[in-house]
Design a protein around this motif. Sequence first.
Motif, PDB file in Angstrom:
ATOM      1  N   SER A 222       0.744  -1.218  -0.025  1.00 24.41           N
ATOM      2  CA  SER A 222       0.026   0.092  -0.092  1.00 24.41           C
ATOM      3  C   SER A 222       0.936   1.354   0.129  1.00 24.41           C
ATOM      4  CB  SER A 222      -0.850   0.017   1.293  1.00 24.41           C
ATOM      5  OG  SER A 222      -1.806   1.199   1.107  1.00 24.41           O
ATOM      6  N   THR A 223       0.583   2.199  -1.078  1.00 25.41           N
ATOM      7  CA  THR A 223       1.303   3.465  -0.970  1.00 25.41           C
ATOM      8  C   THR A 223      -0.051   4.614  -0.485  1.00 25.41           C
ATOM      9  OG1 THR A 223       0.265   3.739  -3.077  1.00 25.41           O
ATOM     10  CG2 THR A 223       2.503   2.946  -2.707  1.00 25.41           C
ATOM     11  N   GLN A 224      -1.231   4.183  -0.006  1.00 27.76           N
ATOM     12  CA  GLN A 224      -2.299   5.043   0.400  1.00 27.76           C
ATOM     13  C   GLN A 224      -2.549   5.000   1.709  1.00 27.76           C
ATOM     14  OE1 GLN A 224      -5.012   3.260  -2.375  1.00 27.76           O
ATOM     15  NE2 GLN A 224      -4.290   4.262  -3.994  1.00 27.76           N
ATOM     16  N   GLY A 225      -1.680   4.443   2.630  1.00 26.27           N
ATOM     17  CA  GLY A 225      -1.985   4.327   3.990  1.00 26.27           C
ATOM     18  C   GLY A 225      -2.188   2.933   4.470  1.00 26.27           C
ATOM     19  N   ALA A 226      -2.293   2.934   6.091  1.00 27.04           N
ATOM     20  CA  ALA A 226      -2.429   1.873   6.609  1.00 27.04           C
ATOM     21  C   ALA A 226      -3.622   1.005   6.258  1.00 27.04           C
ATOM     22  CB  ALA A 226      -2.291   2.056   8.090  1.00 27.04           C
ATOM     23  N   PHE A 227      -3.707  -0.332   6.669  1.00 26.53           N
ATOM     24  CA  PHE A 227      -4.731  -1.315   6.524  1.00 26.53           C
ATOM     25  C   PHE A 227      -6.054  -0.491   7.339  1.00 26.53           C
ATOM     26  CE2 PHE A 227      -7.242  -4.699   8.310  1.00 26.53           C
ATOM     27  CZ  PHE A 227      -7.917  -5.246   7.221  1.00 26.53           C
ATOM     28  N   PHE A 228      -7.177  -0.674   6.373  1.00 28.24           N
ATOM     29  CA  PHE A 228      -8.393  -0.192   7.153  1.00 28.24           C
ATOM     30  C   PHE A 228      -9.504  -1.110   6.739  1.00 28.24           C
ATOM     31  CE2 PHE A 228     -12.538   2.048   6.544  1.00 28.24           C
ATOM     32  CZ  PHE A 228     -12.769   2.499   7.750  1.00 28.24           C
ATOM     33  N   PRO A 229     -10.033  -1.867   8.046  1.00 30.09           N
ATOM     34  CA  PRO A 229     -10.937  -3.136   7.773  1.00 30.09           C
ATOM     35  C   PRO A 229     -12.160  -2.589   7.054  1.00 30.09           C
ATOM     36  CG  PRO A 229     -10.975  -2.396  10.236  1.00 30.09           C
ATOM     37  CD  PRO A 229      -9.807  -1.576   9.437  1.00 30.09           C
ATOM     38  N   GLY A 230     -12.540  -1.361   6.952  1.00 27.97           N
ATOM     39  CA  GLY A 230     -13.823  -1.136   6.229  1.00 27.97           C
ATOM     40  C   GLY A 230     -13.742  -1.317   4.674  1.00 27.97           C
ATOM     41  N   PHE A 231     -12.467  -1.077   4.198  1.00 29.39           N
ATOM     42  CA  PHE A 231     -12.342  -1.532   2.787  1.00 29.39           C
ATOM     43  C   PHE A 231     -12.233  -2.858   2.688  1.00 29.39           C
ATOM     44  CE2 PHE A 231     -10.180   2.809   2.781  1.00 29.39           C
ATOM     45  CZ  PHE A 231     -11.122   3.458   2.119  1.00 29.39           C
ATOM     46  N   THR A 232     -11.936  -3.670   3.572  1.00 30.74           N
ATOM     47  CA  THR A 232     -11.968  -5.101   3.692  1.00 30.74           C
ATOM     48  C   THR A 232     -13.391  -5.516   3.747  1.00 30.74           C
ATOM     49  OG1 THR A 232      -9.845  -5.278   4.540  1.00 30.74           O
ATOM     50  CG2 THR A 232     -11.188  -7.186   4.522  1.00 30.74           C
ATOM     51  N   VAL A 233     -14.068  -4.977   4.220  1.00 34.76           N
ATOM     52  CA  VAL A 233     -15.631  -5.224   4.581  1.00 34.76           C
ATOM     53  C   VAL A 233     -16.188  -5.223   2.872  1.00 34.76           C
ATOM     54  CG1 VAL A 233     -18.045  -4.581   5.184  1.00 34.76           C
ATOM     55  CG2 VAL A 233     -16.018  -4.756   6.886  1.00 34.76           C
ATOM     56  N   THR A 234     -15.896  -4.145   2.226  1.00 42.22           N
ATOM     57  CA  THR A 234     -16.429  -3.711   1.024  1.00 42.22           C
ATOM     58  C   THR A 234     -15.900  -5.000   0.100  1.00 42.22           C
ATOM     59  OG1 THR A 234     -16.482  -1.428   1.100  1.00 42.22           O
ATOM     60  CG2 THR A 234     -16.590  -2.176  -0.900  1.00 42.22           C
ATOM     61  N   ALA A 235     -14.520  -5.407   0.126  1.00 45.50           N
ATOM     62  CA  ALA A 235     -14.288  -6.326  -0.485  1.00 45.50           C
ATOM     63  C   ALA A 235     -14.686  -7.737  -0.377  1.00 45.50           C
ATOM     64  CB  ALA A 235     -12.652  -6.540  -0.397  1.00 45.50           C
ATOM     65  N   ALA A 236     -15.109  -7.933   0.783  1.00 42.32           N
ATOM     66  CA  ALA A 236     -16.008  -9.292   1.152  1.00 42.32           C
ATOM     67  C   ALA A 236     -17.070  -9.281   0.465  1.00 42.32           C
ATOM     68  CB  ALA A 236     -16.071  -9.612   2.738  1.00 42.32           C
ATOM     69  N   LEU A 237     -17.863  -8.018   0.613  1.00 39.42           N
ATOM     70  CA  LEU A 237     -19.254  -8.147   0.042  1.00 39.42           C
ATOM     71  C   LEU A 237     -18.975  -8.219  -1.734  1.00 39.42           C
ATOM     72  CD1 LEU A 237     -20.849  -5.130   1.937  1.00 39.42           C
ATOM     73  CD2 LEU A 237     -21.540  -7.569   1.937  1.00 39.42           C
ATOM     74  N   THR A 238     -17.997  -7.579  -2.119  1.00 37.89           N
ATOM     75  CA  THR A 238     -17.808  -7.939  -3.482  1.00 37.89           C
ATOM     76  C   THR A 238     -17.492  -9.311  -3.858  1.00 37.89           C
ATOM     77  OG1 THR A 238     -16.719  -5.546  -3.895  1.00 37.89           O
ATOM     78  CG2 THR A 238     -16.270  -7.028  -5.571  1.00 37.89           C
ATOM     79  N   GLY A 239     -16.776 -10.051  -3.277  1.00 35.66           N
ATOM     80  CA  GLY A 239     -16.418 -11.385  -3.393  1.00 35.66           C
ATOM     81  C   GLY A 239     -17.551 -12.386  -3.324  1.00 35.66           C
ATOM     82  N   ILE A 240     -18.361 -12.013  -2.119  1.00 33.77           N
ATOM     83  CA  ILE A 240     -19.676 -13.100  -1.881  1.00 33.77           C
ATOM     84  C   ILE A 240     -20.767 -12.539  -3.016  1.00 33.77           C
ATOM     85  CG2 ILE A 240     -21.816 -12.966  -0.498  1.00 33.77           C
ATOM     86  CD1 ILE A 240     -19.439 -14.447   0.723  1.00 33.77           C
ATOM     87  N   CYS A 241     -20.853 -11.232  -3.517  1.00 33.81           N
ATOM     88  CA  CYS A 241     -21.736 -11.036  -4.387  1.00 33.81           C
ATOM     89  C   CYS A 241     -21.524 -11.779  -5.852  1.00 33.81           C
ATOM     90  CB  CYS A 241     -22.000  -9.393  -4.635  1.00 33.81           C
ATOM     91  SG  CYS A 241     -22.967  -8.602  -5.927  1.00 33.81           S
ATOM     92  N   THR A 242     -20.122 -11.328  -6.104  1.00 38.34           N
ATOM     93  CA  THR A 242     -19.665 -11.774  -7.457  1.00 38.34           C
ATOM     94  C   THR A 242     -19.812 -13.439  -7.489  1.00 38.34           C
ATOM     95  OG1 THR A 242     -18.067  -9.969  -7.574  1.00 38.34           O
ATOM     96  CG2 THR A 242     -17.925 -11.910  -9.043  1.00 38.34           C
ATOM     97  N   GLY A 243     -19.422 -14.220  -6.150  1.00 39.76           N
ATOM     98  CA  GLY A 243     -19.405 -15.469  -6.204  1.00 39.76           C
ATOM     99  C   GLY A 243     -20.711 -16.185  -6.391  1.00 39.76           C
TER     100      GLY A 243
END
Length: 182
Positions: A72-93
């Motif tokens: 990452s060049t945009q800052g530290a890990f933030f779990p909110g974006f991971t929640v969005t990634a999880a929803l993306t994966g589930i929805c796509t799946g």
Amino acid sequence: MSKSRSTIFKFCLTAMLIALNIVLERLLAFTVGNQQIGFSFLPIAFAAVYLGPFYALSVSVIGDILGTVLLSTQGAFFPGFTVTAALTGICTGFLLYKKATAPRIVINVFLNFALGSVLLNTFWLSEFFIKAPYVSILVSRIPQFIIMPLIHITVNMLVFWVKSPVRKTLDREVGRIFSRLG
């Protein structure tokens, strides 16, 4: 024996898709103005179409976490974006597994953009990063919400639509690999 070989293959393929997701998201994406353009959705969609929702979720979430922690060049890990990634994966799946029809591809892209990018990611940015009103950030991100879904739909249709020549080649090759395992 063959079931364990198939499972090992699926986990190895998932690991490769996670690595590809990180490369496409963190190293090969480019920015135009304030819009990031990338193709990290492709490994998630591949996992969804050929492996199923759990694997699409894994590619999306693990790719997000490892990509953020390692590159990452945009800052530290933030779990909110991971929640969005999880929803993306589930929805796509759930929408694309074994049935990547044109309407499902379009619904998937619009759901991911509407729920993920428009609502959630804009909320995370307004509340935790930019500290600006939600509506002002939302307005600045409107071009992304118009252009990127069209790109995602076009690429997904070319690669994963059940009637696409690319999809037919992928089906043949993936089927050949799985038949060797069994």
